[in-house]
Design a protein around this motif. Structure first.
Motif, PDB file in Angstrom:
ATOM      1  N   PRO A  70      12.785 -29.601 -64.228  1.00 56.21           N
ATOM      2  CA  PRO A  70      12.875 -29.563 -65.697  1.00 56.21           C
ATOM      3  C   PRO A  70      11.513 -29.581 -66.411  1.00 56.21           C
ATOM      4  O   PRO A  70      10.506 -29.983 -65.825  1.00 56.21           O
ATOM      5  N   ASP A  71      11.523 -29.175 -67.666  1.00 60.24           N
ATOM      6  CA  ASP A  71      10.276 -29.099 -68.441  1.00 60.24           C
ATOM      7  C   ASP A  71       9.662 -30.456 -68.772  1.00 60.24           C
ATOM      8  O   ASP A  71       8.441 -30.615 -68.654  1.00 60.24           O
ATOM      9  N   ASP A  72      10.450 -31.428 -69.177  1.00 57.67           N
ATOM     10  CA  ASP A  72       9.847 -32.698 -69.642  1.00 57.67           C
ATOM     11  C   ASP A  72       8.999 -33.393 -68.583  1.00 57.67           C
ATOM     12  O   ASP A  72       7.863 -33.784 -68.862  1.00 57.67           O
ATOM     13  N   PRO A  73       9.526 -33.586 -67.350  1.00 60.39           N
ATOM     14  CA  PRO A  73       8.653 -34.225 -66.359  1.00 60.39           C
ATOM     15  C   PRO A  73       7.407 -33.391 -66.035  1.00 60.39           C
ATOM     16  O   PRO A  73       6.335 -33.967 -65.811  1.00 60.39           O
ATOM     17  N   LEU A  74       7.528 -32.084 -66.046  1.00 56.13           N
ATOM     18  CA  LEU A  74       6.350 -31.242 -65.788  1.00 56.13           C
ATOM     19  C   LEU A  74       5.306 -31.471 -66.872  1.00 56.13           C
ATOM     20  O   LEU A  74       4.131 -31.686 -66.581  1.00 56.13           O
ATOM     21  N   ALA A  75       5.770 -31.456 -68.144  1.00 61.05           N
ATOM     22  CA  ALA A  75       4.841 -31.658 -69.262  1.00 61.05           C
ATOM     23  C   ALA A  75       4.215 -33.045 -69.197  1.00 61.05           C
ATOM     24  O   ALA A  75       3.071 -33.251 -69.594  1.00 61.05           O
ATOM     25  N   ALA A  76       4.964 -34.005 -68.671  1.00 62.04           N
ATOM     26  CA  ALA A  76       4.467 -35.385 -68.598  1.00 62.04           C
ATOM     27  C   ALA A  76       3.621 -35.641 -67.356  1.00 62.04           C
ATOM     28  O   ALA A  76       3.216 -36.780 -67.101  1.00 62.04           O
ATOM     29  N   ASN A  93       1.075 -28.310 -62.853  1.00 57.68           N
ATOM     30  CA  ASN A  93       0.558 -29.582 -63.366  1.00 57.68           C
ATOM     31  C   ASN A  93       0.659 -29.581 -64.896  1.00 57.68           C
ATOM     32  O   ASN A  93       1.011 -28.573 -65.505  1.00 57.68           O
ATOM     33  N   ALA A  94       0.376 -30.737 -65.498  1.00 55.65           N
ATOM     34  CA  ALA A  94       0.603 -30.891 -66.940  1.00 55.65           C
ATOM     35  C   ALA A  94      -0.236 -29.905 -67.750  1.00 55.65           C
ATOM     36  O   ALA A  94       0.234 -29.364 -68.755  1.00 55.65           O
ATOM     37  N   LYS A  95      -1.445 -29.640 -67.316  1.00 61.01           N
ATOM     38  CA  LYS A  95      -2.311 -28.726 -68.068  1.00 61.01           C
ATOM     39  C   LYS A  95      -1.726 -27.316 -68.085  1.00 61.01           C
ATOM     40  O   LYS A  95      -1.802 -26.612 -69.081  1.00 61.01           O
ATOM     41  N   ALA A  96      -1.172 -26.905 -66.961  1.00 63.67           N
ATOM     42  CA  ALA A  96      -0.574 -25.571 -66.894  1.00 63.67           C
ATOM     43  C   ALA A  96       0.778 -25.547 -67.616  1.00 63.67           C
ATOM     44  O   ALA A  96       1.147 -24.546 -68.232  1.00 63.67           O
ATOM     45  N   ALA A  97       1.502 -26.660 -67.542  1.00 65.44           N
ATOM     46  CA  ALA A  97       2.837 -26.724 -68.176  1.00 65.44           C
ATOM     47  C   ALA A  97       2.742 -26.651 -69.697  1.00 65.44           C
ATOM     48  O   ALA A  97       3.739 -26.420 -70.377  1.00 65.44           O
ATOM     49  N   GLU A  98       1.537 -26.840 -70.222  1.00 64.75           N
ATOM     50  CA  GLU A  98       1.367 -26.752 -71.671  1.00 64.75           C
ATOM     51  C   GLU A  98       1.724 -25.368 -72.201  1.00 64.75           C
ATOM     52  O   GLU A  98       1.976 -25.199 -73.396  1.00 64.75           O
ATOM     53  N   ILE A  99       1.752 -24.390 -71.328  1.00 63.85           N
ATOM     54  CA  ILE A  99       2.155 -23.046 -71.755  1.00 63.85           C
ATOM     55  C   ILE A  99       3.566 -23.081 -72.348  1.00 63.85           C
ATOM     56  O   ILE A  99       3.912 -22.265 -73.185  1.00 63.85           O
ATOM     57  N   LYS A 281       7.113  -7.606 -75.930  1.00 62.70           N
ATOM     58  CA  LYS A 281       6.310  -8.716 -76.464  1.00 62.70           C
ATOM     59  C   LYS A 281       6.881 -10.046 -75.981  1.00 62.70           C
ATOM     60  O   LYS A 281       8.074 -10.154 -75.715  1.00 62.70           O
ATOM     61  N   VAL A 282       6.011 -11.044 -75.920  1.00 70.21           N
ATOM     62  CA  VAL A 282       6.441 -12.370 -75.469  1.00 70.21           C
ATOM     63  C   VAL A 282       7.032 -13.145 -76.641  1.00 70.21           C
ATOM     64  O   VAL A 282       6.408 -13.269 -77.693  1.00 70.21           O
ATOM     65  N   ILE A 283       8.235 -13.667 -76.461  1.00 68.11           N
ATOM     66  CA  ILE A 283       8.858 -14.570 -77.436  1.00 68.11           C
ATOM     67  C   ILE A 283       8.487 -16.001 -77.089  1.00 68.11           C
ATOM     68  O   ILE A 283       8.168 -16.810 -77.938  1.00 68.11           O
ATOM     69  N   GLU A 284       8.557 -16.317 -75.816  1.00 68.05           N
ATOM     70  CA  GLU A 284       8.177 -17.666 -75.376  1.00 68.05           C
ATOM     71  C   GLU A 284       7.900 -17.675 -73.884  1.00 68.05           C
ATOM     72  O   GLU A 284       8.377 -16.824 -73.139  1.00 68.05           O
ATOM     73  N   TYR A 285       7.116 -18.659 -73.489  1.00 71.86           N
ATOM     74  CA  TYR A 285       6.929 -18.957 -72.075  1.00 71.86           C
ATOM     75  C   TYR A 285       7.638 -20.272 -71.774  1.00 71.86           C
ATOM     76  O   TYR A 285       7.644 -21.175 -72.612  1.00 71.86           O
ATOM     77  N   ASN A 286       8.171 -20.387 -70.567  1.00 73.21           N
ATOM     78  CA  ASN A 286       8.588 -21.692 -70.082  1.00 73.21           C
ATOM     79  C   ASN A 286       7.889 -21.918 -68.742  1.00 73.21           C
ATOM     80  O   ASN A 286       7.500 -20.968 -68.072  1.00 73.21           O
ATOM     81  N   SER A 287       7.783 -23.182 -68.387  1.00 76.77           N
ATOM     82  CA  SER A 287       6.982 -23.533 -67.207  1.00 76.77           C
ATOM     83  C   SER A 287       7.848 -23.793 -65.983  1.00 76.77           C
ATOM     84  O   SER A 287       7.462 -24.511 -65.081  1.00 76.77           O
ATOM     85  N   ARG A 288       9.048 -23.210 -65.965  1.00 81.72           N
ATOM     86  CA  ARG A 288      10.091 -23.614 -64.998  1.00 81.72           C
ATOM     87  C   ARG A 288      11.194 -22.578 -64.994  1.00 81.72           C
ATOM     88  O   ARG A 288      11.210 -21.681 -65.838  1.00 81.72           O
ATOM     89  N   PHE A 289      12.141 -22.728 -64.083  1.00 80.68           N
ATOM     90  CA  PHE A 289      13.324 -21.872 -64.086  1.00 80.68           C
ATOM     91  C   PHE A 289      14.112 -22.099 -65.380  1.00 80.68           C
ATOM     92  O   PHE A 289      14.193 -23.225 -65.861  1.00 80.68           O
ATOM     93  N   GLY A 290      14.713 -21.045 -65.901  1.00 75.95           N
ATOM     94  CA  GLY A 290      15.599 -21.199 -67.044  1.00 75.95           C
ATOM     95  C   GLY A 290      16.942 -21.732 -66.592  1.00 75.95           C
ATOM     96  O   GLY A 290      17.331 -21.607 -65.436  1.00 75.95           O
ATOM     97  N   ASP A 291      17.646 -22.323 -67.526  1.00 75.17           N
ATOM     98  CA  ASP A 291      18.999 -22.811 -67.285  1.00 75.17           C
ATOM     99  C   ASP A 291      19.856 -22.241 -68.404  1.00 75.17           C
ATOM    100  O   ASP A 291      19.644 -22.625 -69.557  1.00 75.17           O
ATOM    101  N   PRO A 292      20.731 -21.316 -68.187  1.00 78.19           N
ATOM    102  CA  PRO A 292      21.372 -20.875 -66.940  1.00 78.19           C
ATOM    103  C   PRO A 292      20.830 -19.578 -66.310  1.00 78.19           C
ATOM    104  O   PRO A 292      21.578 -18.937 -65.586  1.00 78.19           O
ATOM    105  N   GLU A 293      19.553 -19.246 -66.488  1.00 77.04           N
ATOM    106  CA  GLU A 293      19.045 -18.072 -65.776  1.00 77.04           C
ATOM    107  C   GLU A 293      19.026 -18.294 -64.266  1.00 77.04           C
ATOM    108  O   GLU A 293      19.345 -17.392 -63.483  1.00 77.04           O
ATOM    109  N   ALA A 294      18.644 -19.510 -63.848  1.00 74.35           N
ATOM    110  CA  ALA A 294      18.601 -19.809 -62.407  1.00 74.35           C
ATOM    111  C   ALA A 294      19.960 -19.548 -61.752  1.00 74.35           C
ATOM    112  O   ALA A 294      20.031 -19.097 -60.606  1.00 74.35           O
TER     113      ALA A 294
END
Ligand code: AMP
Ligand code: GLY
Length: 425
Positions: A70-76, A93-99, A281-294
């Motif tokens: 999930p995103d929150d633990p990655l960001a933390a 890591n957290a620095k990369a998850a800032e994306i 064009k990019v709408i957003e980046y996420n730092s993890r698998f999407g749910d429910p894309e996965a």
């Protein structure tokens, strides 16, 4: 290799199920997991944000590898913390998850490196933001909270009043807490939306099969935004030509930009794209698998997932050839009545027992998102409850099978979209 997965939703169930197919994978663990995941992995009562708790669990069970989903633990900084303690991880890591965790960071990154995205401005004051919107006088206009907001921090304002309300709730009323201290105001783009997830170790980037999410709660893309009500893969709008442009103009430049910023991204990078008349064009980046894309992408993965995640951790992804099934897949989410607002919990779910009709459909997989299990029965325990994924030779067939499965499951107040995969492109 004994693997611990962190998280508790449908995405984590899809990850666990895929890892279970791997000859390389030994024991599987998941914290905190859910009622359905517990049938496939040993779960423990440790929160996804509890770094010390996760570390103690990993030590106790001698995990060899940890998948932070999930995103929150990655960001933390969960991956930083576990790696420092000697556990190899999948996840940035957290620095990369800032994306993902800062829209201001990701927008500035795209501007700096010429990656196509909607034009925007950043504001820390409501008055200045509103003045800018008035000056532009172009509606709809998009207002985004800077930080994580459970996928709900984006408002598409149709007029000045809606924009003002969005700014007020984010910046003054702080409905997303600190996530709304800064906002991005951006140009409204049009065109089909595509999600492309990619494995990357910072050296190589391998795009996965494309997919399409359905974020609004109700049929016809109406109603409030949710975490996602259903997905299909592949995405029919994503042509070979679009894929090539995305690779050259967006995917590789993003990986290189993160390297240049000293934020090497290792894990799954999520590209939320819009195929506009001016190109992707990019709408957003996420730092993890999407749910429910996965839940639609992973069932199509033919290469050993355990092999891939270790290769990413060891930065030798370039040695692998990643294969995808030609089949199409579709996932329909069954949600609790009331979602994404308030909803009841603890309702018994009918139709999931091992002798049930769904169990006899080999092309269907039931992914548990918010369930708990007691005395052999499943009960609802979240907003999104189940994801029913079907594979088929065509998208049409996958959808038809997924909806047949939907008819076999029931709980009081169940809510789902009947038009997944039917969007006019
Ligand atoms: P996000 O959380 O950034 O993915 O935004 C949620 C949804 O809002 C996206 O899936 C899009 O449908 C929509 N959206 C976000 N930004 C824009 C934009 N600039 N133009 C049009 N739609 C947008
Ligand atoms: N389904 C969109 C997301 O995971 O953010």
């Amino acid at each position: 290799m004994d693997i611990l997965v962190i998280g508790s939703g449908g995405r984590e169930h899809a990850i666990v199920r895929k890892l279970k197919e791997s000859p390389k994978a030994g024991k599987l663990y998941c914290v905190p997991g859910n009622g359905g995941i517990a049938c496939d992995a040993a779960c423990g009562p440790v929160g996804a944000m509890d770094k010390e708790g996760v570390l103690a669990f990993a030590k106790e069970h001698k995990a060899d590898f940890i998948f932070v989903a999930p995103d929150d633990p990655l960001a933390a900084g969960m991956a930083d913390f576990l790696e420092a303690a000697g556990f190899p991880c999948f996840g940035p890591n957290a620095k990369a998850a800032e994306i993902e965790s800062s829209k201001v960071f990701s927008k500035n990154l795209m501007k700096k490196y010429g990656i196509p995205t909607a034009a925007y401005e950043v504001f820390t004051e409501q008055g200045a933001a509103l003045e800018y919107i008035r000056e532009q006088g172009k509606y709809p206009v998009v207002v985004k909270a800077d930080g994580l907001a459970l996928g709900k921090g984006v408002v598409i304002a149709q007029n000045e009043q809606e924009a003002e309300e969005a700014l007020q709730s984010m910046m003054e009323d702080k409905i997303f807490g600190d996530s709304g201290s800064r906002v991005v105001v951006e140009e409204f783009l049009t065109g089909p939306e595509v999600t492309v997830l990619a494995f990357t170790d910072g050296k190589t980037l391998c795009p996965m099969a494309s997919s399409m999410d359905h974020k609004q709660a109700y049929d016809g893309d109406k109603g409030p935004n949710t975490g996602g009500m259903g997905t299909i893969s592949p995405n029919p709008a994503y042509t070979k030509e679009a894929a090539q442009r995305c690779m050259e103009e967006i995917f590789l430049p993003t990986m290189q930009a993160m390297n240049a910023e000293g934020r090497k991204f290792k894990g799954c990078l999520y590209f939320g794209l819009m195929l506009t008349p001016d190109g992707p064009k990019v709408i957003e980046y996420n730092s993890r698998f999407g749910d429910p894309e996965a839940q639609v992408v992973l069932p199509r993965l033919e290469t050993d997932l355990a092999e891939i995640i270790t290769a990413v951790a060891q930065e030798r992804l370039g040695e692998l050839e990643i294969k995808w099934s030609e089949k199409a897949s579709a996932c329909v989410i069954l949600a609790s009545g009331g979602y994404p607002g308030s909803y009841p919990k603890g309702l018994e779910i009918a139709g999931l027992d091992e002798k049930g009709q769904i169990a006899a459909m080999p092309e269907v997989t039931v992914y548990h998102a918010g369930t708990k299990r007691e005395n052999g029965k499943f009960y609802t325990n979240g907003g999104r409850v189940l994801g029913l994924t079907a594979l088929g030779d065509t998208l049409e067939e996958a959808l038809e099978t997924a909806y047949r499965a939907v008819d076999m499951v029931n709980f009081e107040g169940v809510m789902y979209r009947r038009d997944i995969g039917r969007r006019k492109l």
